[in-house]
Motif scaffolding. Sequence first.
Motif, PDB file in Angstrom:
ATOM      1  N   ASN A   9       1.041  -1.780  -0.456  1.00  0.00           N
ATOM      2  CA  ASN A   9       0.093  -0.354  -0.102  1.00  0.00           C
ATOM      3  C   ASN A   9       0.446   1.076  -0.071  1.00  0.00           C
ATOM      4  OD1 ASN A   9       1.001  -0.003   2.759  1.00  0.00           O
ATOM      5  ND2 ASN A   9      -0.952  -0.618   3.569  1.00  0.00           N
ATOM      6  N   ARG A  10       0.472   2.574   0.082  1.00  0.00           N
ATOM      7  CA  ARG A  10       0.626   3.648  -0.160  1.00  0.00           C
ATOM      8  C   ARG A  10       1.769   3.857   1.373  1.00  0.00           C
ATOM      9  NH1 ARG A  10      -4.036   7.617  -1.739  1.00  0.00           N
ATOM     10  NH2 ARG A  10      -4.792   6.497  -0.359  1.00  0.00           N
ATOM     11  N   GLN A  11       1.497   3.141   2.299  1.00  0.00           N
ATOM     12  CA  GLN A  11       2.232   3.677   3.711  1.00  0.00           C
ATOM     13  C   GLN A  11       3.544   2.518   3.724  1.00  0.00           C
ATOM     14  OE1 GLN A  11      -0.967   3.007   3.562  1.00  0.00           O
ATOM     15  NE2 GLN A  11      -1.521   5.614   3.658  1.00  0.00           N
ATOM     16  N   GLY A  12       3.564   1.417   2.934  1.00  0.00           N
ATOM     17  CA  GLY A  12       4.900  -0.031   2.499  1.00  0.00           C
ATOM     18  C   GLY A  12       4.420  -1.062   2.735  1.00  0.00           C
ATOM     19  N   LEU A  40       7.250   3.886  -4.081  1.00  0.00           N
ATOM     20  CA  LEU A  40       7.275   5.109  -3.400  1.00  0.00           C
ATOM     21  C   LEU A  40       7.706   6.236  -3.852  1.00  0.00           C
ATOM     22  CD1 LEU A  40       6.106   2.911   0.206  1.00  0.00           C
ATOM     23  CD2 LEU A  40       4.913   4.115  -1.594  1.00  0.00           C
ATOM     24  N   GLN A  44       4.541  11.325  -9.134  1.00  0.00           N
ATOM     25  CA  GLN A  44       2.485  10.454  -9.988  1.00  0.00           C
ATOM     26  C   GLN A  44       3.122  10.178 -11.125  1.00  0.00           C
ATOM     27  OE1 GLN A  44       1.117   9.429  -7.300  1.00  0.00           O
ATOM     28  NE2 GLN A  44      -0.245   9.446  -7.929  1.00  0.00           N
ATOM     29  N   ASN A  48       6.305   3.674 -15.166  1.00  0.00           N
ATOM     30  CA  ASN A  48       6.173   3.173 -14.281  1.00  0.00           C
ATOM     31  C   ASN A  48       7.594   1.644 -14.914  1.00  0.00           C
ATOM     32  OD1 ASN A  48       4.089   4.237 -13.801  1.00  0.00           O
ATOM     33  ND2 ASN A  48       2.375   3.016 -14.800  1.00  0.00           N
ATOM     34  N   ARG A  61      -0.255   1.744  -9.727  1.00  0.00           N
ATOM     35  CA  ARG A  61      -0.348   1.912  -9.345  1.00  0.00           C
ATOM     36  C   ARG A  61      -2.474   1.428  -8.914  1.00  0.00           C
ATOM     37  NH1 ARG A  61      -2.034   7.288  -5.984  1.00  0.00           N
ATOM     38  NH2 ARG A  61      -3.499   6.752  -4.476  1.00  0.00           N
ATOM     39  N   SER A  64      -5.260   2.143  -3.428  1.00  0.00           N
ATOM     40  CA  SER A  64      -4.365   1.986  -2.510  1.00  0.00           C
ATOM     41  C   SER A  64      -2.690   1.105  -2.324  1.00  0.00           C
ATOM     42  CB  SER A  64      -4.774   2.470  -1.199  1.00  0.00           C
ATOM     43  OG  SER A  64      -5.045   1.017  -0.961  1.00  0.00           O
ATOM     44  N   TYR A  66       0.202  -0.295  -4.879  1.00  0.00           N
ATOM     45  CA  TYR A  66       1.721  -0.932  -5.479  1.00  0.00           C
ATOM     46  C   TYR A  66       1.057  -2.205  -6.336  1.00  0.00           C
ATOM     47  CZ  TYR A  66       2.457   4.365  -5.436  1.00  0.00           C
ATOM     48  OH  TYR A  66       1.974   5.236  -5.024  1.00  0.00           O
ATOM     49  N   CYS A  68       3.498  -4.237  -8.136  1.00  0.00           N
ATOM     50  CA  CYS A  68       5.627  -4.598  -8.207  1.00  0.00           C
ATOM     51  C   CYS A  68       5.702  -5.613  -9.356  1.00  0.00           C
ATOM     52  CB  CYS A  68       5.575  -3.863  -7.265  1.00  0.00           C
ATOM     53  SG  CYS A  68       7.466  -3.856  -7.693  1.00  0.00           S
ATOM     54  N   GLU A 100      -7.940  -2.562  -0.744  1.00  0.00           N
ATOM     55  CA  GLU A 100      -6.800  -2.950   0.227  1.00  0.00           C
ATOM     56  C   GLU A 100      -7.506  -4.184   0.973  1.00  0.00           C
ATOM     57  OE1 GLU A 100      -3.093  -2.027   2.429  1.00  0.00           O
ATOM     58  OE2 GLU A 100      -4.975  -0.377   1.745  1.00  0.00           O
TER      59      GLU A 100
END
Length: 154
Positions: A9-12, A40, A44, A48, A61, A64, A66, A68, A100
């Motif tokens: 997620n966006r918080q890692g 991260l 933006q 990619n 992304r 919320s 990612y 990879c 998520e």
Amino acid sequence: MMPFLLLFNRQGKLRLQKWFIPTSEREKKKVIRDMVMLVLSRPQRTCNFVQWKDLKIVFKRYASLYFCAGVEDSDNELLALEVLHRYVELLDKYFGNVCELDIIFNFEKAYFILDEYLMGGEVLETSKFSVGLSMEQADILQETMEEYMSKPAY
């Protein structure tokens, strides 16, 4: 071939990881940390695709999360991006607009869908219908087993 696929997620926070090559736990943690920091930290509106060591990192992304994946230098980045997109489509089809929380609370289903779609870092099944059918059959089997196990054994 794809050595790994990660969802975070966006918080890692890592939500799903699949390794297609044998890797030690120490190396996995290092790769995960590097991927999270690398992806991260990118602005933006940038590309990619990122070159990292001897791999190309392809990420996208969705809401919320990612998605990879590492791919070999000789592989096509756009094809890898399409593989990630197809996986998201499969998750959407099964969960109905995946988020998520679906991944967190139904991680075994997310892994099962991934296993039906990819094997050994290569695409196994391209048909969304076939993967959906496999998921339906697995759900029916699970319900049958739960029903069977809940009956008293006289």
